[in-house]
Design a protein around this motif. Structure first.
Motif, PDB file in Angstrom:
ATOM      1  N   THR A 239       0.806  -1.220   0.000  1.00 21.45           N
ATOM      2  CA  THR A 239       0.000   0.000   0.000  1.00 21.45           C
ATOM      3  C   THR A 239       0.840   1.271   0.000  1.00 21.45           C
ATOM      4  O   THR A 239       0.323   2.349  -0.305  1.00 21.45           O
ATOM      5  CB  THR A 239      -0.980   0.023   1.187  1.00 21.45           C
ATOM      6  N   ALA A 240       2.126   1.164   0.307  1.00 20.81           N
ATOM      7  CA  ALA A 240       2.992   2.341   0.166  1.00 20.81           C
ATOM      8  C   ALA A 240       3.022   2.817  -1.282  1.00 20.81           C
ATOM      9  O   ALA A 240       3.161   4.014  -1.543  1.00 20.81           O
ATOM     10  CB  ALA A 240       4.402   2.023   0.645  1.00 20.81           C
ATOM     11  N   ALA A 241       2.882   1.878  -2.220  1.00 14.77           N
ATOM     12  CA  ALA A 241       2.828   2.258  -3.632  1.00 14.77           C
ATOM     13  C   ALA A 241       1.597   3.107  -3.918  1.00 14.77           C
ATOM     14  O   ALA A 241       1.623   4.008  -4.759  1.00 14.77           O
ATOM     15  CB  ALA A 241       2.836   1.010  -4.519  1.00 14.77           C
ATOM     16  N   HIS A 242       0.502   2.822  -3.216  1.00 16.92           N
ATOM     17  CA  HIS A 242      -0.716   3.622  -3.355  1.00 16.92           C
ATOM     18  C   HIS A 242      -0.468   5.050  -2.874  1.00 16.92           C
ATOM     19  O   HIS A 242      -0.920   6.021  -3.503  1.00 16.92           O
ATOM     20  CB  HIS A 242      -1.835   2.968  -2.538  1.00 16.92           C
ATOM     21  N   GLU A 243       0.256   5.180  -1.774  1.00 23.15           N
ATOM     22  CA  GLU A 243       0.578   6.507  -1.269  1.00 23.15           C
ATOM     23  C   GLU A 243       1.458   7.266  -2.258  1.00 23.15           C
ATOM     24  O   GLU A 243       1.314   8.476  -2.449  1.00 23.15           O
ATOM     25  CB  GLU A 243       1.283   6.392   0.078  1.00 23.15           C
ATOM     26  N   ILE A 244       2.377   6.550  -2.912  1.00 22.97           N
ATOM     27  CA  ILE A 244       3.232   7.193  -3.907  1.00 22.97           C
ATOM     28  C   ILE A 244       2.390   7.670  -5.095  1.00 22.97           C
ATOM     29  O   ILE A 244       2.623   8.749  -5.647  1.00 22.97           O
ATOM     30  CB  ILE A 244       4.359   6.243  -4.338  1.00 22.97           C
ATOM     31  N   ALA A 245       1.388   6.874  -5.474  1.00 22.55           N
ATOM     32  CA  ALA A 245       0.482   7.310  -6.542  1.00 22.55           C
ATOM     33  C   ALA A 245      -0.277   8.562  -6.124  1.00 22.55           C
ATOM     34  O   ALA A 245      -0.425   9.514  -6.909  1.00 22.55           O
ATOM     35  CB  ALA A 245      -0.494   6.186  -6.898  1.00 22.55           C
ATOM     36  N   ALA A 246      -0.767   8.585  -4.883  1.00 20.16           N
ATOM     37  CA  ALA A 246      -1.494   9.754  -4.388  1.00 20.16           C
ATOM     38  C   ALA A 246      -0.590  10.981  -4.335  1.00 20.16           C
ATOM     39  O   ALA A 246      -1.006  12.098  -4.684  1.00 20.16           O
ATOM     40  CB  ALA A 246      -2.076   9.456  -3.010  1.00 20.16           C
ATOM     41  N   LEU A 247       0.644  10.782  -3.896  1.00 19.49           N
ATOM     42  CA  LEU A 247       1.600  11.887  -3.881  1.00 19.49           C
ATOM     43  C   LEU A 247       1.857  12.400  -5.298  1.00 19.49           C
ATOM     44  O   LEU A 247       1.946  13.613  -5.529  1.00 19.49           O
ATOM     45  CB  LEU A 247       2.905  11.428  -3.238  1.00 19.49           C
ATOM     46  N   GLU A 248       1.958  11.490  -6.261  1.00 16.27           N
ATOM     47  CA  GLU A 248       2.171  11.908  -7.654  1.00 16.27           C
ATOM     48  C   GLU A 248       0.987  12.727  -8.152  1.00 16.27           C
ATOM     49  O   GLU A 248       1.168  13.745  -8.839  1.00 16.27           O
ATOM     50  CB  GLU A 248       2.393  10.688  -8.533  1.00 16.27           C
ATOM     51  N   ILE A 249      -0.213  12.294  -7.818  1.00 15.44           N
ATOM     52  CA  ILE A 249      -1.413  13.052  -8.210  1.00 15.44           C
ATOM     53  C   ILE A 249      -1.360  14.459  -7.621  1.00 15.44           C
ATOM     54  O   ILE A 249      -1.764  15.439  -8.257  1.00 15.44           O
ATOM     55  CB  ILE A 249      -2.685  12.311  -7.758  1.00 15.44           C
ATOM     56  N   ALA A 250      -0.847  14.551  -6.390  1.00 18.08           N
ATOM     57  CA  ALA A 250      -0.742  15.846  -5.711  1.00 18.08           C
ATOM     58  C   ALA A 250       0.428  16.678  -6.205  1.00 18.08           C
ATOM     59  O   ALA A 250       0.550  17.854  -5.833  1.00 18.08           O
ATOM     60  CB  ALA A 250      -0.613  15.619  -4.207  1.00 18.08           C
ATOM     61  N   GLY A 251       1.294  16.073  -7.020  1.00 14.06           N
ATOM     62  CA  GLY A 251       2.416  16.815  -7.582  1.00 14.06           C
ATOM     63  C   GLY A 251       3.731  16.640  -6.864  1.00 14.06           C
ATOM     64  O   GLY A 251       4.656  17.438  -7.066  1.00 14.06           O
ATOM     65  N   PHE A 252       3.836  15.579  -6.034  1.00 12.92           N
ATOM     66  CA  PHE A 252       5.050  15.347  -5.273  1.00 12.92           C
ATOM     67  C   PHE A 252       5.662  13.990  -5.628  1.00 12.92           C
ATOM     68  O   PHE A 252       4.968  12.977  -5.587  1.00 12.92           O
ATOM     69  CB  PHE A 252       4.767  15.360  -3.771  1.00 12.92           C
ATOM     70  N   PRO A 253       6.964  13.950  -5.929  1.00 12.71           N
ATOM     71  CA  PRO A 253       7.623  12.655  -6.122  1.00 12.71           C
ATOM     72  C   PRO A 253       7.964  12.051  -4.763  1.00 12.71           C
ATOM     73  O   PRO A 253       8.133  12.761  -3.766  1.00 12.71           O
ATOM     74  CB  PRO A 253       8.893  13.036  -6.890  1.00 12.71           C
TER      75      PRO A 253
END
Length: 296
Positions: A239-253
């Protein structure tokens, strides 16, 4: 490539006949019947992806419960799903993409950029009244050539020092972060300096990702900012990958710690912290969870 595709966009693409590889990653911690759920109902033409067998190697205390599989094995699996170079891959599941994001991240890490998540997954598709299928489709083998290292990752040594110069987010349920419960790993608590950021808080009640502006507000409230190195872990890197996807949507790597807490807590030399002192003002995030094991 956008991180998300809407149901309407996917339906239009499918109706146009454009080649699209649909991958169903039906998996949740504690439920070994993902394939059975897939066989009962899935998007037309979708191929089942076995997360435990195809998106992870064997559990290893030194690498975690779901270590990343060897590149050769992952490429063989992707070809078995019918993926060819240049295809558009759309991944989904029935749990708000909490499992499908693992596949999204792995394909991106393997140098395959044209992959996205179906926002809302199976529930969103069915909510529009679109047809589903049962059984398993015939799949023509693909020829995709994958690589490695296209997404940032960190190991245990980097995780130990990360909060000194960056932000380390713990994507598990708040009660697991605080050490109140630990259903699967050997010790309860979190990595020193980590901030609680439960993955389920990236989703609306319908299982779709929150709007980009809302996600950006959430993450900036947790301390994420442009130029500040951010890394994420969960229980075993799923699920950390899900958080990375959410961060990408928000504009953060953000970087992924693949071994996550299952690796960290198995090493007795690693310190484990309990309580909410480093909760980053996110204590409320841990109060409402889909399941206490969230954050595998």
């Amino acid at each position: 490539m956008d991180t998300l595709m809407t149901v309407a966009q996917l339906k239009e693409r499918m109706d146009s006949g454009a080649r699209t590889v649909l991958l169903d990653v039906r998996w949740t911690l504690g439920d070994p019947h993902g394939r059975e759920h897939y066989l009962e109902a899935h998007l037309p033409g979708a191929v089942f992806v076995d997360l435990a067998a195809e998106l992870a190697g064997p559990a290893d205390p030194s690498r975690g419960r779901h270590p990343l599989p060897p590149l050769e094995q992952f490429q063989e699996s992707a070809r078995g799903w019918g993926v060819r170079d240049g295809d558009l891959v759309v991944a989904y599941d029935a749990t708000g993409n909490l499992a499908a994001a693992r596949l999204w991240w792995m394909l991106r890490n393997a140098g395959f950029p044209t992959v996205c998540l179906l926002d809302g997954g199976l529930a969103a598709w069915r909510a529009e009244g679109f047809d589903v299928e049962n059984g398993e489709p015939d799949v023509e083998a693909g020829d995709v050539v994958l690589s490695d290292g296209a997404m940032p990752v960190i190991g245990a040594a980097e995780a130990a020092a990360w909060s000194g110069s960056g932000l380390l987010l713990d994507a598990r349920a708040g009660e697991r972060y605080r050490g109140e419960i630990e259903p699967v790993d050997p010790r309860a608590g979190h990595i020193p300096g980590a901030v609680s950021a439960p993955t389920t808080r990236n989703l609306a009640a319908d299982g779709k990702f929150l709007p980009a502006a809302t996600l950006r507000e959430r993450f900036t409230g947790l301390g994420v900012q442009a130029g500040l190195p951010t890394a994420v872990y969960c229980g075993s890197g799923v699920t950390a990958a899900h958080e990375i996807a959410a961060l990408e949507i928000a504009g953060f790597p953000a970087a992924l710690y693949p071994g996550s807490f299952s690796e960290w807590s198995n090493d007795p030399s690693n310190v484990v912290v309990t309580g909410a002192a480093a909760d980053g003002g996110a204590g409320a995030d841990g109060g409402v969870q889909a399941a206490t094991t969230q954050g595998n």
